[in-house]
Design a protein around this motif. Sequence first.
Motif, PDB file in Angstrom:
ATOM      1  N   HIS A 216      65.307  23.816  10.761  1.00 36.36           N
ATOM      2  CA  HIS A 216      66.660  24.321  10.565  1.00 36.36           C
ATOM      3  C   HIS A 216      66.661  25.453   9.541  1.00 36.36           C
ATOM      4  O   HIS A 216      67.267  25.347   8.473  1.00 36.36           O
ATOM      5  CB  HIS A 216      67.607  23.190  10.138  1.00 36.36           C
TER       6      HIS A 216
ATOM      7  N   ASP B 224      69.924  25.918  14.193  1.00 36.26           N
ATOM      8  CA  ASP B 224      69.284  24.853  14.945  1.00 36.26           C
ATOM      9  C   ASP B 224      69.125  25.287  16.399  1.00 36.26           C
ATOM     10  O   ASP B 224      70.099  25.700  17.033  1.00 36.26           O
ATOM     11  CB  ASP B 224      70.177  23.599  14.865  1.00 36.26           C
TER      12      ASP B 224
ATOM     13  N   HIS C 169      73.362  15.842  17.972  1.00 32.48           N
ATOM     14  CA  HIS C 169      72.508  14.978  17.159  1.00 32.48           C
ATOM     15  C   HIS C 169      72.933  15.091  15.704  1.00 32.48           C
ATOM     16  O   HIS C 169      73.610  16.030  15.319  1.00 32.48           O
ATOM     17  CB  HIS C 169      71.022  15.312  17.338  1.00 32.48           C
TER      18      HIS C 169
ATOM     19  N   HIS D  28      72.170  14.892  11.420  1.00 36.22           N
ATOM     20  CA  HIS D  28      71.185  15.410  10.470  1.00 36.22           C
ATOM     21  C   HIS D  28      71.163  14.647   9.160  1.00 36.22           C
ATOM     22  O   HIS D  28      72.176  14.112   8.720  1.00 36.22           O
ATOM     23  CB  HIS D  28      71.484  16.892  10.186  1.00 36.22           C
TER      24      HIS D  28
ATOM     25  N   ASP E 232      66.315  16.111  11.769  1.00 37.55           N
ATOM     26  CA  ASP E 232      67.045  15.471  12.858  1.00 37.55           C
ATOM     27  C   ASP E 232      66.888  13.964  12.733  1.00 37.55           C
ATOM     28  O   ASP E 232      65.795  13.473  12.453  1.00 37.55           O
ATOM     29  CB  ASP E 232      66.467  15.897  14.212  1.00 37.55           C
TER      30      ASP E 232
HETATM   31 MN    MN Z   1      68.890  19.560  14.334  1.00 35.88          MN
END
Ligand code: MN
Length: 137
Positions: free
Chosen positions: A27, A75, A81, A83, A94
């Motif tokens: 990221h 990302d 999803h 974090h 993740d």
């Molecule tokens: Mn991610």
Amino acid sequence: MNHTTRTLNRSKQRDAIFNYIITHKTHPTADDIYNDIRKDFPNISLGTVYRNLTLLTELGSIKKLSYGDAAEHFDGDITPHNHFICNTCGSITDLQMENIDFVDEAASRNFDGKIAGHNIYFYGTCPSCLQNIHPEH
Ligand code: MN
Ligand code: ZN
């Protein structure tokens, strides 16, 4: 430089930025991307990196994460999803976890408006920082 060459270089730079993001699961921030990518594209500017990140975000090719520290992170995984952000080193990871969309319902329960989604991040100490605090483990 004629128009064709310039266009080609622009899309090449965009491809390089996009490839960088989808192959780095860290990221990265715009600065991270710029510092790495200029090794291959010495003429690229930070402004170009920012412009392409904005464009890729608008196109929905990448996602912008604006939580944790002040810097924006990017990302390449655009699927939903969650974090985790380390309070010690600032890394963003993740999380492999079950779906928590029930929080929308929980938030709606005593709210007369319409909840469209949520933005949750988890924080604490990442595995490698934990290892540094308790090296015997
Ligand atoms: Mn991610
Ligand atoms: Zn950490």
